[in-house]
Design a protein around this motif. Structure first.
Motif, mmCIF file in Angstrom:
data_model
loop_
_atom_site.group_PDB
_atom_site.id
_atom_site.type_symbol
_atom_site.label_atom_id
_atom_site.label_comp_id
_atom_site.label_asym_id
_atom_site.label_seq_id
_atom_site.Cartn_x
_atom_site.Cartn_y
_atom_site.Cartn_z
ATOM 1 N N LEU A 73 -37.629 61.227 -28.866
ATOM 2 C CA LEU A 73 -38.951 61.849 -29.008
ATOM 3 C C LEU A 73 -40.030 61.076 -28.245
ATOM 4 O O LEU A 73 -40.882 61.670 -27.590
ATOM 5 C CB LEU A 73 -39.298 61.962 -30.503
ATOM 6 C CG LEU A 73 -40.691 62.455 -30.848
ATOM 7 C CD1 LEU A 73 -40.960 63.829 -30.256
ATOM 8 C CD2 LEU A 73 -40.887 62.502 -32.367
ATOM 9 N N GLU A 92 -41.013 65.947 -35.538
ATOM 10 C CA GLU A 92 -40.668 64.722 -36.267
ATOM 11 C C GLU A 92 -39.214 64.664 -36.724
ATOM 12 O O GLU A 92 -38.740 63.612 -37.137
ATOM 13 C CB GLU A 92 -41.605 64.486 -37.457
ATOM 14 C CG GLU A 92 -41.753 65.626 -38.423
ATOM 15 C CD GLU A 92 -42.956 66.490 -38.120
ATOM 16 O OE1 GLU A 92 -43.334 66.577 -36.934
ATOM 17 O OE2 GLU A 92 -43.509 67.080 -39.050
ATOM 18 N N ILE A 126 -47.510 60.979 -35.537
ATOM 19 C CA ILE A 126 -46.156 60.428 -35.464
ATOM 20 C C ILE A 126 -46.238 59.070 -34.771
ATOM 21 O O ILE A 126 -46.858 58.956 -33.709
ATOM 22 C CB ILE A 126 -45.225 61.373 -34.668
ATOM 23 C CG1 ILE A 126 -45.184 62.747 -35.334
ATOM 24 C CG2 ILE A 126 -43.822 60.795 -34.557
ATOM 25 C CD1 ILE A 126 -44.387 63.785 -34.564
ATOM 26 N N VAL A 143 -44.136 59.325 -39.967
ATOM 27 C CA VAL A 143 -45.028 60.481 -39.857
ATOM 28 C C VAL A 143 -46.077 60.415 -40.959
ATOM 29 O O VAL A 143 -45.741 60.234 -42.126
ATOM 30 C CB VAL A 143 -44.242 61.813 -39.994
ATOM 31 C CG1 VAL A 143 -45.171 62.995 -39.737
ATOM 32 C CG2 VAL A 143 -43.069 61.857 -39.044
ATOM 33 N N LEU A 173 -36.778 65.138 -34.716
ATOM 34 C CA LEU A 173 -35.965 64.693 -33.574
ATOM 35 C C LEU A 173 -35.739 63.185 -33.645
ATOM 36 O O LEU A 173 -36.492 62.464 -34.311
ATOM 37 C CB LEU A 173 -36.678 65.033 -32.258
ATOM 38 C CG LEU A 173 -36.903 66.507 -31.946
ATOM 39 C CD1 LEU A 173 -37.716 66.654 -30.658
ATOM 40 C CD2 LEU A 173 -35.579 67.249 -31.799
ATOM 41 N N ASN A 174 -34.715 62.733 -32.940
ATOM 42 C CA ASN A 174 -34.418 61.307 -32.825
ATOM 43 C C ASN A 174 -35.638 60.582 -32.232
ATOM 44 O O ASN A 174 -36.116 60.938 -31.163
ATOM 45 C CB ASN A 174 -33.197 61.174 -31.906
ATOM 46 C CG ASN A 174 -32.814 59.754 -31.631
ATOM 47 O OD1 ASN A 174 -33.646 58.868 -31.555
ATOM 48 N ND2 ASN A 174 -31.527 59.540 -31.470
ATOM 49 N N LYS A 175 -36.142 59.568 -32.934
ATOM 50 C CA LYS A 175 -37.393 58.910 -32.522
ATOM 51 C C LYS A 175 -37.310 58.291 -31.121
ATOM 52 O O LYS A 175 -38.284 58.333 -30.365
ATOM 53 C CB LYS A 175 -37.811 57.850 -33.541
ATOM 54 C CG LYS A 175 -36.969 56.594 -33.561
ATOM 55 C CD LYS A 175 -37.474 55.598 -34.588
ATOM 56 C CE LYS A 175 -36.529 54.418 -34.722
ATOM 57 N NZ LYS A 175 -36.414 53.553 -33.563
ATOM 58 N N ARG A 183 -51.097 65.927 -38.044
ATOM 59 C CA ARG A 183 -49.869 65.137 -38.115
ATOM 60 C C ARG A 183 -49.913 63.994 -37.108
ATOM 61 O O ARG A 183 -50.263 64.193 -35.954
ATOM 62 C CB ARG A 183 -48.712 66.076 -37.777
ATOM 63 C CG ARG A 183 -47.367 65.780 -38.345
ATOM 64 C CD ARG A 183 -47.182 66.044 -39.806
ATOM 65 N NE ARG A 183 -47.497 67.358 -40.299
ATOM 66 C CZ ARG A 183 -46.630 68.356 -40.403
ATOM 67 N NH1 ARG A 183 -45.407 68.215 -40.012
ATOM 68 N NH2 ARG A 183 -46.999 69.509 -40.927
ATOM 69 N N PRO A 192 -38.741 58.998 -37.147
ATOM 70 C CA PRO A 192 -40.048 58.422 -36.817
ATOM 71 C C PRO A 192 -40.927 58.305 -38.070
ATOM 72 O O PRO A 192 -40.657 58.964 -39.070
ATOM 73 C CB PRO A 192 -40.635 59.438 -35.831
ATOM 74 C CG PRO A 192 -39.953 60.720 -36.104
ATOM 75 C CD PRO A 192 -38.618 60.397 -36.722
#
Lengths: 290, 175
Positions: free
Chosen positions: A258, A251, B87, B163, A253-255, B85, B161
């Motif tokens: 990712l 999470e 994302i 999460v 990392l750059n979305k 988790r 992101p």
């Protein structure tokens, strides 16, 4: 019949014009131009040379000796680096240029050691790279290496937590375990990609550990040898642990990256867990120690 | 005589400008939004609540994420490398394709339909605000408040992101 000479003349003129134009194009030998010269042409509208421009900047930035950059100044190098990344990113996204992806993969790999979050960019360009063998090595062998390091650290912690006076009762099991690690490391070494710098050192550390344990005369000495090894492997394996932690918790990392590499991360993680379990069922586990 | 006329004229202009300036100032104070962003979001925002509806704000787009711990699969790519988790990321092409559907200036945008379906007496709105959306936040917030919803917010970095930490029942975003 009367018009024949006129038509012939017109044809000659057209052919001459066409050949003159083609000569003008042929006169530019792009391979002889520097990255900066190619850039001028690109900015003047020669959009078809984007791939050459990326290639020229990549070679210039990645392969130029540091001493030459030093003479020109760090700002100049930084600018060249930004242009290299920009043009190669364009070449990859607009023209799916796999060679551009290859250049960017090398670039981001060189940054990961100090900035592990570039792992995302590295994997993204690894996926698009023309060298599929490297991708296979990464998901298959590097994952195995990570599993082996994590398992060995876990087992060493377990061994050290058991009664210090019983090391000698388990010497053969311990040596068999370390020997299995060593054999597997030697087997995967030729195919390893990301951790190829670490594996040689870790193999020699296991060599020394096995040899020293074989010669140890007391439980105290064995405990000391294993304790020393634990410190060494944790130091050498720091990079491995950092990478593994990011793969388990991506999470940070750059979305936008990712979302494009999550499938590769999933494969890597699955493989890592598969190899980890193989060791877990094969060797000393809690409760089997004498 | 002429001189006096000029003095009166200049005086009137100065007084006029003065009155206009004061008037505009008062008007500005009155027209400022009554709801301000707190500088720090409350800690309770982190706790996942089944009655809280999460909305991602990116530029002038409002994307419905879902209730606490859920991601709308129509727009979000859900990545679950760990059981505990979740994302959630809107892929760039999905955002590009659905721009008008997410646009807060479009009264037919999905978010307004979603708000109509929610119950202000039961549900609250949690807005996950990216820096690019700050400019549009108050505009959208007014609609949320006009619909009778209570709200809270949480800042998201540009490339962060969303999460959900399901094990701990909280928003898994690090600040």
């Amino acid at each position: 019949m009367i018009r024949m000479p006129v038509v012939s003349f017109a044809m000659v003129i057209i052919i001459m014009l066409a050949s003159a134009c083609s000569r003008q194009d042929a006169a530019i030998n792009y391979d002889e131009l520097t990255a900066e010269e190619l850039e001028i042409l690109y900015q003047q509208g020669h959009r078809n040379i984007l791939n050459k421009l990326c290639d020229a900047y990549a070679k210039w930035y990645l392969e130029r000796p540091e001493a030459e950059w030093w003479l020109d100044g760090s700002e100049y190098k930084r600018e060249a680096g930004l242009k290299f990344v920009d043009y190669c990113q364009k070449a990859y996204s607009l023209e799916n240029n796999k060679k551009a992806a290859d250049h960017l993969r090398s670039y981001y790999l060189s940054l990961i050691d100090k900035q592990p979050l570039y792992l995302g960019e590295f994997i993204f360009y690894l996926k698009g790279s023309e060298n599929t063998k490297i991708y296979e090595s990464f998901v298959e062998y590097d994952s195995h290496f990570v599993a082996l390091i994590e398992h060995s650290v876990m087992m060493i912690d377990k061994i050290l937590s058991m009664n210090r006076y019983k090391f000698s009762d388990n010497t053969s099991e311990m040596i068999a375990l370390f020997d299995r690690y060593r054999k597997d490391l030697k087997r995967i070494e030729p195919n390893l990609f990301m951790f190829s710098a670490e594996i040689r050192l870790i193999i020699s550390m296991f060599d020394n550990l096995i040899e020293s344990l074989g010669k140890a005369r007391s439980d105290f000495e064995m405990g000391w040898i294993i304790g020393e090894f634990r410190g060494q492997i944790k130091t050498v394996g720091t990079f491995v642990t950092n990478i593994s932690r990011i793969i388990d918790n991506p999470e940070s990392l750059n979305k936008d990256i990712l979302v494009k590499i999550s499938d590769i991360l999933a494969v890597f993680k699955q493989n890592k867990e598969k190899y980890f379990k193989q060791y877990a069922v094969s060797f000393l586990e809690e409760g089997t120690m004498k | 005589m002429n001189m006096n006329r000029w003095i009166v004229l200049v005086f009137s202009v100065v007084v006029g400008i003065f009155i206009l300036t004061i008037g505009c100032g008062v008007f500005t104070i009155i027209s400022r939004p009554t709801v301000e962003l707190d500088t720090t979001p409350s800690k309770s925002v982190r706790t996942l609540d089944k009655d809280s509806f999460y909305i991602e704000l990116d530029r002038h787009f409002a994307i419905p994420v879902g209730f606490g711990g859920e991601c709308n699969g129509d727009f979000y790519r859900v990545i679950s490398l760990r059981e505990d988790r979740l994302i959630c990321i809107v892929p760039g092409d999905v955002l590009k394709k659905n721009q008008s559907k997410f646009d807060i200036f479009n009264r037919d945008a999905i978010i307004y339909k979603v708000l109509k379906e929610l119950n202000p007496a039961k549900h609250t709105c949690v807005m996950l605000v990216r820096p690019s959306a700050f400019e549009f936040y108050h505009r959208f917030l007014k609609d949320v408040l006009d619909s009778g919803f209570d709200f809270s917010w949480f800042p998201l970095d540009t490339f962060q992101p969303i999460v959900f930490n399901l094990k701990e029942g909280r928003l898994g975003i690090k600040r």
